[in-house]
Design a protein around this motif. Sequence first.
Motif, PDB file in Angstrom:
ATOM      1  N   VAL A   1     134.294  53.594  25.457  1.00 54.07           N
ATOM      2  CA  VAL A   1     132.993  52.980  25.747  1.00 54.07           C
ATOM      3  C   VAL A   1     133.041  52.430  27.157  1.00 54.07           C
ATOM      4  O   VAL A   1     134.032  51.812  27.557  1.00 54.07           O
ATOM      5  CB  VAL A   1     132.679  51.833  24.758  1.00 54.07           C
ATOM      6  CG1 VAL A   1     131.362  51.163  25.114  1.00 54.07           C
ATOM      7  CG2 VAL A   1     132.649  52.326  23.324  1.00 54.07           C
ATOM      8  N   GLN A   2     131.982  52.685  27.900  1.00 56.14           N
ATOM      9  CA  GLN A   2     131.909  52.153  29.254  1.00 56.14           C
ATOM     10  C   GLN A   2     130.449  51.985  29.668  1.00 56.14           C
ATOM     11  O   GLN A   2     129.576  52.710  29.206  1.00 56.14           O
ATOM     12  CB  GLN A   2     132.656  53.061  30.237  1.00 56.14           C
ATOM     13  CG  GLN A   2     132.193  54.510  30.242  1.00 56.14           C
ATOM     14  CD  GLN A   2     133.137  55.415  31.005  1.00 56.14           C
ATOM     15  OE1 GLN A   2     133.454  55.156  32.152  1.00 56.14           O
ATOM     16  NE2 GLN A   2     133.577  56.484  30.359  1.00 56.14           N
ATOM     17  N   THR A   3     130.214  51.000  30.501  1.00 55.71           N
ATOM     18  CA  THR A   3     128.895  50.805  31.090  1.00 55.71           C
ATOM     19  C   THR A   3     129.021  51.191  32.552  1.00 55.71           C
ATOM     20  O   THR A   3     129.871  50.658  33.264  1.00 55.71           O
ATOM     21  CB  THR A   3     128.451  49.332  30.953  1.00 55.71           C
ATOM     22  OG1 THR A   3     128.411  49.004  29.562  1.00 55.71           O
ATOM     23  CG2 THR A   3     127.083  49.118  31.562  1.00 55.71           C
ATOM     24  N   ARG A   4     128.183  52.119  32.983  1.00 57.92           N
ATOM     25  CA  ARG A   4     128.260  52.642  34.345  1.00 57.92           C
ATOM     26  C   ARG A   4     126.861  52.755  34.952  1.00 57.92           C
ATOM     27  O   ARG A   4     125.860  52.829  34.258  1.00 57.92           O
ATOM     28  CB  ARG A   4     128.925  54.027  34.375  1.00 57.92           C
ATOM     29  CG  ARG A   4     130.368  54.040  33.924  1.00 57.92           C
ATOM     30  CD  ARG A   4     131.253  53.327  34.952  1.00 57.92           C
ATOM     31  NE  ARG A   4     132.643  53.311  34.558  1.00 57.92           N
ATOM     32  CZ  ARG A   4     133.286  52.251  34.089  1.00 57.92           C
ATOM     33  NH1 ARG A   4     132.657  51.104  33.932  1.00 57.92           N
ATOM     34  NH2 ARG A   4     134.561  52.319  33.768  1.00 57.92           N
ATOM     35  N   ILE A   5     126.844  52.801  36.265  1.00 55.58           N
ATOM     36  CA  ILE A   5     125.605  53.035  37.008  1.00 55.58           C
ATOM     37  C   ILE A   5     125.505  54.530  37.288  1.00 55.58           C
ATOM     38  O   ILE A   5     126.468  55.155  37.739  1.00 55.58           O
ATOM     39  CB  ILE A   5     125.595  52.253  38.345  1.00 55.58           C
ATOM     40  CG1 ILE A   5     125.662  50.739  38.094  1.00 55.58           C
ATOM     41  CG2 ILE A   5     124.379  52.626  39.198  1.00 55.58           C
ATOM     42  CD1 ILE A   5     124.455  50.163  37.396  1.00 55.58           C
ATOM     43  N   VAL A   6     124.334  55.074  36.997  1.00 57.74           N
ATOM     44  CA  VAL A   6     124.035  56.455  37.357  1.00 57.74           C
ATOM     45  C   VAL A   6     123.067  56.371  38.524  1.00 57.74           C
ATOM     46  O   VAL A   6     122.019  55.727  38.438  1.00 57.74           O
ATOM     47  CB  VAL A   6     123.421  57.239  36.184  1.00 57.74           C
ATOM     48  CG1 VAL A   6     123.012  58.635  36.619  1.00 57.74           C
ATOM     49  CG2 VAL A   6     124.390  57.307  35.009  1.00 57.74           C
ATOM     50  N   LYS A   7     123.429  57.009  39.626  1.00 58.81           N
ATOM     51  CA  LYS A   7     122.616  56.972  40.840  1.00 58.81           C
ATOM     52  C   LYS A   7     122.191  58.398  41.178  1.00 58.81           C
ATOM     53  O   LYS A   7     123.020  59.308  41.159  1.00 58.81           O
ATOM     54  CB  LYS A   7     123.437  56.382  41.982  1.00 58.81           C
ATOM     55  CG  LYS A   7     122.676  56.184  43.259  1.00 58.81           C
ATOM     56  CD  LYS A   7     123.548  55.494  44.288  1.00 58.81           C
ATOM     57  CE  LYS A   7     122.756  55.270  45.555  1.00 58.81           C
ATOM     58  NZ  LYS A   7     123.547  54.577  46.568  1.00 58.81           N
ATOM     59  N   GLY A   8     120.892  58.578  41.444  1.00 61.37           N
ATOM     60  CA  GLY A   8     120.434  59.917  41.775  1.00 61.37           C
ATOM     61  C   GLY A   8     118.959  59.957  42.121  1.00 61.37           C
ATOM     62  O   GLY A   8     118.338  58.928  42.401  1.00 61.37           O
ATOM     63  N   ILE A   9     118.432  61.166  42.051  1.00 63.14           N
ATOM     64  CA  ILE A   9     117.042  61.424  42.436  1.00 63.14           C
ATOM     65  C   ILE A   9     116.250  61.907  41.226  1.00 63.14           C
ATOM     66  O   ILE A   9     116.616  62.895  40.587  1.00 63.14           O
ATOM     67  CB  ILE A   9     116.964  62.513  43.543  1.00 63.14           C
ATOM     68  CG1 ILE A   9     117.822  62.152  44.746  1.00 63.14           C
ATOM     69  CG2 ILE A   9     115.516  62.801  43.924  1.00 63.14           C
ATOM     70  CD1 ILE A   9     117.310  61.007  45.573  1.00 63.14           C
TER      71      ILE A   9
ATOM     72  N   THR B   1     123.832  52.513  32.444  1.00 65.79           N
ATOM     73  CA  THR B   1     123.932  53.312  31.229  1.00 65.79           C
ATOM     74  C   THR B   1     125.124  52.889  30.381  1.00 65.79           C
ATOM     75  O   THR B   1     126.119  52.389  30.899  1.00 65.79           O
ATOM     76  CB  THR B   1     124.076  54.815  31.557  1.00 65.79           C
ATOM     77  OG1 THR B   1     125.259  54.997  32.326  1.00 65.79           O
ATOM     78  CG2 THR B   1     122.887  55.340  32.318  1.00 65.79           C
ATOM     79  N   GLU B   2     124.989  53.125  29.105  1.00 69.70           N
ATOM     80  CA  GLU B   2     126.079  52.912  28.147  1.00 69.70           C
ATOM     81  C   GLU B   2     126.582  54.303  27.767  1.00 69.70           C
ATOM     82  O   GLU B   2     125.818  55.138  27.269  1.00 69.70           O
ATOM     83  CB  GLU B   2     125.556  52.183  26.911  1.00 69.70           C
ATOM     84  CG  GLU B   2     126.575  51.975  25.831  1.00 69.70           C
ATOM     85  CD  GLU B   2     127.502  50.792  26.094  1.00 69.70           C
ATOM     86  OE1 GLU B   2     128.557  50.735  25.457  1.00 69.70           O
ATOM     87  OE2 GLU B   2     127.172  49.943  26.939  1.00 69.70           O
ATOM     88  N   ILE B   3     127.856  54.562  28.005  1.00 68.77           N
ATOM     89  CA  ILE B   3     128.450  55.866  27.711  1.00 68.77           C
ATOM     90  C   ILE B   3     129.504  55.681  26.633  1.00 68.77           C
ATOM     91  O   ILE B   3     130.367  54.811  26.746  1.00 68.77           O
ATOM     92  CB  ILE B   3     129.085  56.487  28.968  1.00 68.77           C
ATOM     93  CG1 ILE B   3     128.036  56.606  30.072  1.00 68.77           C
ATOM     94  CG2 ILE B   3     129.697  57.856  28.649  1.00 68.77           C
ATOM     95  CD1 ILE B   3     128.596  56.960  31.433  1.00 68.77           C
TER      96      ILE B   3
ATOM     97  N   TYR C   1     130.343  62.931  23.509  1.00 73.65           N
ATOM     98  CA  TYR C   1     129.791  61.912  24.399  1.00 73.65           C
ATOM     99  C   TYR C   1     128.337  61.629  24.061  1.00 73.65           C
ATOM    100  O   TYR C   1     127.584  62.522  23.668  1.00 73.65           O
ATOM    101  CB  TYR C   1     129.872  62.378  25.846  1.00 73.65           C
ATOM    102  CG  TYR C   1     131.268  62.449  26.391  1.00 73.65           C
ATOM    103  CD1 TYR C   1     131.818  61.379  27.083  1.00 73.65           C
ATOM    104  CD2 TYR C   1     132.046  63.584  26.201  1.00 73.65           C
ATOM    105  CE1 TYR C   1     133.104  61.437  27.588  1.00 73.65           C
ATOM    106  CE2 TYR C   1     133.337  63.657  26.706  1.00 73.65           C
ATOM    107  CZ  TYR C   1     133.854  62.579  27.389  1.00 73.65           C
ATOM    108  OH  TYR C   1     135.128  62.643  27.875  1.00 73.65           O
ATOM    109  N   SER C   2     127.946  60.375  24.272  1.00 77.42           N
ATOM    110  CA  SER C   2     126.537  60.007  24.239  1.00 77.42           C
ATOM    111  C   SER C   2     126.300  59.080  25.426  1.00 77.42           C
ATOM    112  O   SER C   2     127.196  58.370  25.868  1.00 77.42           O
ATOM    113  CB  SER C   2     126.156  59.324  22.928  1.00 77.42           C
ATOM    114  OG  SER C   2     126.765  58.069  22.821  1.00 77.42           O
TER     115      SER C   2
END
Length: 183
Positions: A110-118, A132-134, A141-142
């Motif tokens: 389990v990890q909380t991460r930032i998704v950066k994009g367009i 996001t929660e991964i 994966y979810s």
Amino acid sequence: MKMNKIIILLLLFNKLISFNEASNQIIARQGQVSFFSYTSVENIEAKNNQVLSIIDLSKKEIAISMLMNAFEFKKSLMHEHFNESYIESDLHPKATFKGHIIDFDPSLKVQTRIVKGIVVIRNISKEIEVKTEIQNINGKYSIAGNFDLSVKDFEIKIPPLLAPNIAKMIAVKFRFEYEPYEK
């Protein structure tokens, strides 16, 4: 004879590389995206369960694509107005997102991460960052999260008479469940 062996080795090497790339990719064929717009007159809510997403685990990249007319509303008139008047889905049939998962570690449970994009809606691009929660449960994966989008950023024209009926910020939620990608 030597040339045939070299060609066979090159073909096998090429297949091995292709297999390795595919094994690093996971896909969600029926991801869910929903949005909510609160107003004093009437709340607007819609769900789309036909969203496609691919993650490349080794590159930590994510791509999402969805048809805008696949959003389902409680009222058919809302669906019609959304597609014909606001999104103009005949001219702009899909929305996309391409990005990078910052500090993503595929081995963590389990990890909380930032998704950066367009994100691209109505052929207008906007850079966003989404928390996001991964989860990784036995290699499945979810990814889930939520964020807000501004109607103004995508040049969605709202007639002045209807402006009080539509929020200026739209709350978006998403959830994707991935499986290994097989070509």
